[in-house]
Design an enzyme around this catalytic site. Structure first.
Site, PDB file in Angstrom:
ATOM      1  N   SER A  35       0.852  -1.470   0.030  1.00 48.29           N
ATOM      2  CA  SER A  35      -0.070   0.026  -0.089  1.00 48.29           C
ATOM      3  C   SER A  35       0.892   1.275   0.220  1.00 48.29           C
ATOM      4  O   SER A  35       0.333   2.276  -0.479  1.00 48.29           O
ATOM      5  CB  SER A  35      -1.027   0.086   1.178  1.00 48.29           C
ATOM      6  OG  SER A  35      -0.355   0.284   2.505  1.00 48.29           O
ATOM      7  N   LYS A 102       0.564   4.573   6.761  1.00 48.15           N
ATOM      8  CA  LYS A 102       0.157   5.302   5.454  1.00 48.15           C
ATOM      9  C   LYS A 102       0.561   6.711   5.727  1.00 48.15           C
ATOM     10  O   LYS A 102       1.354   7.103   6.456  1.00 48.15           O
ATOM     11  CB  LYS A 102      -1.616   5.331   5.689  1.00 48.15           C
ATOM     12  CG  LYS A 102      -2.054   4.150   5.985  1.00 48.15           C
ATOM     13  CD  LYS A 102      -2.198   3.332   4.487  1.00 48.15           C
ATOM     14  CE  LYS A 102      -2.857   2.044   4.816  1.00 48.15           C
ATOM     15  NZ  LYS A 102      -2.858   1.066   3.839  1.00 48.15           N
TER      16      LYS A 102
END
Length: 190
Positions: A35, A102
């Site tokens: 990700s 993230k």
């Protein structure tokens, strides 16, 4: 004999103190999944600065320092709160036993929207040169409340993030990504 015992005890206590200080300020994580590619690859090891977002309750502080003016709920950061663009490690809101990595896109008070993969913060399109595999998804505009953060992975089409499950509370933040250190060929800081 007594002197040797005392020196050994001092060495052990110093080692324990240093270990505790290090554990409280820096932690390592192995990145799982794609990700955050290409910024951080799967199976890279990342050092996280846990002190950067540390908060101190000003009311407690005022008990020891009477010149500090504080009312209930006031906090002061040791360094600063999470900022837009920071790479963060946090406890996943739907399962706090899992940690995610993230990038912070929106901070408290921001409005965030996604239109055909393009991210808008406070109505302005974001220039996100770090993004790979731009997803063509859309998301209605949301306004972030106090202590809420909107996070996205850099590999948008392969990221499970705020566009899918919502915001991250400040209390879930572990720290800011600092250095990737393994494999050595990928050594870099953020």
């Amino acid at each position: 004999m007594l002197r040797a015992f005392r020196e050994t005890l001092q060495t052990v206590l110093l080692a324990l103190l240093l270990f505790a200080a290090l554990q409280g300020s820096v932690q390592n994580y192995r990145v799982e999944g794609s990700s955050m590619e290409p910024t951080i690859e799967s199976n890279e090891y990342l050092l996280v600065n846990k002190l950067v977002y540390y908060r101190i309750d000003k009311v407690r502080l005022a008990r020891y320092f009477p010149f500090i003016d504080a009312k209930s709920g006031d906090v002061v950061y040791l360094f600063h709160p999470p900022e837009r663009g920071d790479i963060v490690v946090f406890h996943y809101p739907q399962d706090p036993s899992r940690d995610f990595v993230k990038r912070v896109i929106g901070v408290p008070g921001d409005t965030v929207a996604i239109n055909n993969g393009r991210v808008y913060v406070n109505g302005l399109p974001q220039d996100e040169q770090y993004v790979s595999n731009l997803a063509r998804s859309s998301m209605d505009r949301i306004t972030l409340a106090a202590e809420q953060y909107f996070v996205l992975g850099d590999n948008r089409s392969h990221s499970n993030d705020s566009k899918d499950w919502g915001t991250v509370p400040l209390n879930n933040m572990v720290g800011s990504g600092w250095i990737t250190y393994w494999p050595l060929s990928q050594l870099r800081n953020f």
